[in-house]
Motif scaffolding. Sequence first.
Motif, mmCIF file in Angstrom:
data_model
loop_
_atom_site.group_PDB
_atom_site.id
_atom_site.type_symbol
_atom_site.label_atom_id
_atom_site.label_comp_id
_atom_site.label_asym_id
_atom_site.label_seq_id
_atom_site.Cartn_x
_atom_site.Cartn_y
_atom_site.Cartn_z
ATOM 1 N N ARG A 62 40.999 10.254 1.046
ATOM 2 C CA ARG A 62 41.361 11.674 1.053
ATOM 3 C C ARG A 62 40.221 12.529 1.604
ATOM 4 O O ARG A 62 40.458 13.504 2.317
ATOM 5 C CB ARG A 62 41.738 12.127 -0.362
ATOM 6 N N ARG A 63 38.985 12.160 1.288
ATOM 7 C CA ARG A 63 37.842 12.918 1.836
ATOM 8 C C ARG A 63 37.797 12.771 3.351
ATOM 9 O O ARG A 63 37.523 13.720 4.070
ATOM 10 C CB ARG A 63 36.533 12.408 1.217
ATOM 11 N N GLU B 213 40.872 5.479 -2.776
ATOM 12 C CA GLU B 213 41.856 6.526 -2.463
ATOM 13 C C GLU B 213 41.158 7.891 -2.328
ATOM 14 O O GLU B 213 41.488 8.673 -1.435
ATOM 15 C CB GLU B 213 42.921 6.571 -3.564
ATOM 16 N N LEU B 214 40.185 8.138 -3.184
ATOM 17 C CA LEU B 214 39.452 9.408 -3.088
ATOM 18 C C LEU B 214 38.689 9.467 -1.762
ATOM 19 O O LEU B 214 38.661 10.510 -1.099
ATOM 20 C CB LEU B 214 38.490 9.553 -4.276
ATOM 21 N N ALA B 215 38.094 8.340 -1.364
ATOM 22 C CA ALA B 215 37.350 8.286 -0.098
ATOM 23 C C ALA B 215 38.289 8.525 1.087
ATOM 24 O O ALA B 215 37.957 9.253 2.024
ATOM 25 C CB ALA B 215 36.661 6.936 0.040
ATOM 26 N N ALA C 126 41.359 17.442 -6.168
ATOM 27 C CA ALA C 126 41.537 15.974 -6.164
ATOM 28 C C ALA C 126 42.278 15.536 -4.906
ATOM 29 O O ALA C 126 42.007 14.468 -4.367
ATOM 30 C CB ALA C 126 42.284 15.533 -7.420
ATOM 31 N N LYS C 127 43.184 16.377 -4.432
ATOM 32 C CA LYS C 127 43.914 16.048 -3.199
ATOM 33 C C LYS C 127 42.945 15.923 -2.022
ATOM 34 O O LYS C 127 43.210 15.192 -1.079
ATOM 35 C CB LYS C 127 44.920 17.167 -2.872
ATOM 36 N N ARG C 128 41.847 16.659 -2.102
ATOM 37 C CA ARG C 128 40.854 16.597 -1.013
ATOM 38 C C ARG C 128 39.809 15.510 -1.276
ATOM 39 O O ARG C 128 38.815 15.432 -0.567
ATOM 40 C CB ARG C 128 40.187 17.964 -0.855
ATOM 41 N N GLY C 129 40.026 14.743 -2.336
ATOM 42 C CA GLY C 129 39.128 13.613 -2.600
ATOM 43 C C GLY C 129 37.955 13.947 -3.507
ATOM 44 O O GLY C 129 36.984 13.195 -3.555
ATOM 45 N N ASP C 130 38.059 15.064 -4.223
ATOM 46 C CA ASP C 130 36.964 15.470 -5.120
ATOM 47 C C ASP C 130 36.984 14.583 -6.376
ATOM 48 O O ASP C 130 37.870 14.696 -7.225
ATOM 49 C CB ASP C 130 37.160 16.947 -5.491
ATOM 50 N N GLU C 131 35.991 13.716 -6.456
ATOM 51 C CA GLU C 131 35.936 12.753 -7.563
ATOM 52 C C GLU C 131 35.744 13.430 -8.906
ATOM 53 O O GLU C 131 36.336 13.026 -9.908
ATOM 54 C CB GLU C 131 34.795 11.766 -7.299
ATOM 55 N N PHE C 132 34.929 14.477 -8.914
ATOM 56 C CA PHE C 132 34.653 15.175 -10.169
ATOM 57 C C PHE C 132 35.937 15.814 -10.714
ATOM 58 O O PHE C 132 36.236 15.738 -11.902
ATOM 59 C CB PHE C 132 33.569 16.228 -9.954
ATOM 60 N N VAL D 141 39.040 4.295 -14.556
ATOM 61 C CA VAL D 141 40.037 4.935 -13.687
ATOM 62 C C VAL D 141 39.355 5.528 -12.454
ATOM 63 O O VAL D 141 39.793 5.296 -11.318
ATOM 64 C CB VAL D 141 40.821 6.034 -14.451
ATOM 65 N N VAL D 142 38.273 6.264 -12.684
ATOM 66 C CA VAL D 142 37.617 6.943 -11.551
ATOM 67 C C VAL D 142 37.042 5.920 -10.570
ATOM 68 O O VAL D 142 37.154 6.086 -9.347
ATOM 69 C CB VAL D 142 36.534 7.923 -12.053
ATOM 70 N N LEU E 56 47.313 9.619 -8.461
ATOM 71 C CA LEU E 56 46.398 10.026 -7.377
ATOM 72 C C LEU E 56 47.007 9.678 -6.008
ATOM 73 O O LEU E 56 46.950 10.487 -5.080
ATOM 74 C CB LEU E 56 45.047 9.333 -7.549
ATOM 75 N N LEU F 193 46.101 6.112 -11.443
ATOM 76 C CA LEU F 193 45.898 5.660 -10.057
ATOM 77 C C LEU F 193 47.144 5.949 -9.218
ATOM 78 O O LEU F 193 47.045 6.396 -8.072
ATOM 79 C CB LEU F 193 45.566 4.162 -10.033
ATOM 80 N N VAL G 210 41.516 13.227 -15.472
ATOM 81 C CA VAL G 210 41.631 12.016 -16.300
ATOM 82 C C VAL G 210 41.176 12.331 -17.729
ATOM 83 O O VAL G 210 41.866 12.009 -18.706
ATOM 84 C CB VAL G 210 40.792 10.856 -15.718
ATOM 85 N N GLU G 211 40.046 13.001 -17.821
ATOM 86 C CA GLU G 211 39.494 13.321 -19.134
ATOM 87 C C GLU G 211 40.454 14.218 -19.925
ATOM 88 O O GLU G 211 40.640 14.045 -21.125
ATOM 89 C CB GLU G 211 38.152 14.023 -18.945
ATOM 90 N N ARG H 244 37.810 6.502 -18.745
ATOM 91 C CA ARG H 244 37.687 7.434 -17.610
ATOM 92 C C ARG H 244 36.905 6.785 -16.469
ATOM 93 O O ARG H 244 37.296 6.894 -15.298
ATOM 94 C CB ARG H 244 36.981 8.703 -18.098
ATOM 95 N N PHE I 127 39.028 14.943 -10.070
ATOM 96 C CA PHE I 127 39.945 13.895 -10.537
ATOM 97 C C PHE I 127 39.495 13.382 -11.909
ATOM 98 O O PHE I 127 40.310 13.171 -12.811
ATOM 99 C CB PHE I 127 40.016 12.752 -9.520
ATOM 100 N N GLY I 128 38.184 13.213 -12.060
ATOM 101 C CA GLY I 128 37.635 12.769 -13.348
ATOM 102 C C GLY I 128 37.979 13.746 -14.465
ATOM 103 O O GLY I 128 38.275 13.340 -15.593
ATOM 104 N N GLN I 129 37.962 15.038 -14.126
ATOM 105 C CA GLN I 129 38.306 16.044 -15.142
ATOM 106 C C GLN I 129 39.772 15.953 -15.544
ATOM 107 O O GLN I 129 40.121 16.119 -16.709
ATOM 108 C CB GLN I 129 38.011 17.446 -14.610
ATOM 109 N N ARG J 88 40.315 14.892 5.041
ATOM 110 C CA ARG J 88 39.928 16.294 4.975
ATOM 111 C C ARG J 88 38.857 16.611 6.014
ATOM 112 O O ARG J 88 38.823 17.697 6.593
ATOM 113 C CB ARG J 88 39.401 16.594 3.582
#
Lengths: 194, 136
Positions: B56-57, B52-54, A18-24, B45-46, A63, A60, A30-31, B42, A26-28, B60
Amino acid sequence: MSLNRSDIPTDGDLVQRAKRGDEFAFGQLVERYQTASYAVALSVTGRHEDAEDAAQESFLVALQRLDECRSPERFAGWLMTIVRNRSRNLVRRESLRHTDQVPPGAQSLVPLPDRVAETLELREMLREGLAALPEVQRQIVLLHDLEGWKHREIADRLGLPSGTVRSHLHFARKALRASLSGMPAGPDLQRQVL
Amino acid sequence: MRENVHNGSDYTEGLNQEDELAQALGLLDPAQQDPSYWVRFRSWVVSNAGAELARRRLVRELTVADVMSSWARAVVSTAALVAALAGLLLVRGAGPPALQLVGVEELLVSEVEGETIPTLLAPETNGTVAFAAEIF
């Protein structure tokens, strides 16, 4: 195909991704912790809407501050601290705002079916019973009974000794049972709870 | 330790009470009324974490080479600027040579660079000067 235990990503793995921006990933996360976050937020705010807001915002915030999570394996405890603080801030803001709230009994003028009315009544009594408990006991009983966390998980994630968690849970349940046993409802409803 | 557990039947009753209390507390789970509640939670939130995720990508994706090239760009442009400033200062500094000040004592004990007496005694020079030089 079944997953081995080693195939399930740890919190640490998910946090790193998630720190690298992996949405999946982060979603996990959250779930995995959405119910627990909601339970902790509910234990502080006492209201569904506030608990929902606080729990969602906490993810949020988490994150954004993920780089400050020094022990990714202990993400859950770190997240719960954020949830608690956000919830307390929200309660403080709400109490300052002094909004006119709709009394619980005045929410609907339409007669409800018996079963629904019973459920609503039970829910309201649960809320009242929970409100009478100290915050830490509310958190523990909700995490245990709503989210299904074990004593050790609660102890680890809330930073409490395991014995303290057991003790709080015991007293919380006892107080809740006492509070619910005094409810002005028919025997069916009392049997449903006790 | 559970309280009031004296025999097997009490223990079972205690367990049932705890299960039933847990079941009742389950009423506070929003998914009890709305089964898709947690899915929407979920998703909300996502989707709100998208920016923010973008970010971070993007961070990287900045490789070492990118960092080096951006560093080099900064260094080269700074060096060019410094060189231009230095050139400007040099051009502005190229005026008439400064006067050489010589003290009287120095004049007496050391030779003063410049034109010598024989030059002064040249035919085209003023006779007055040549005469003064003879006296000295």
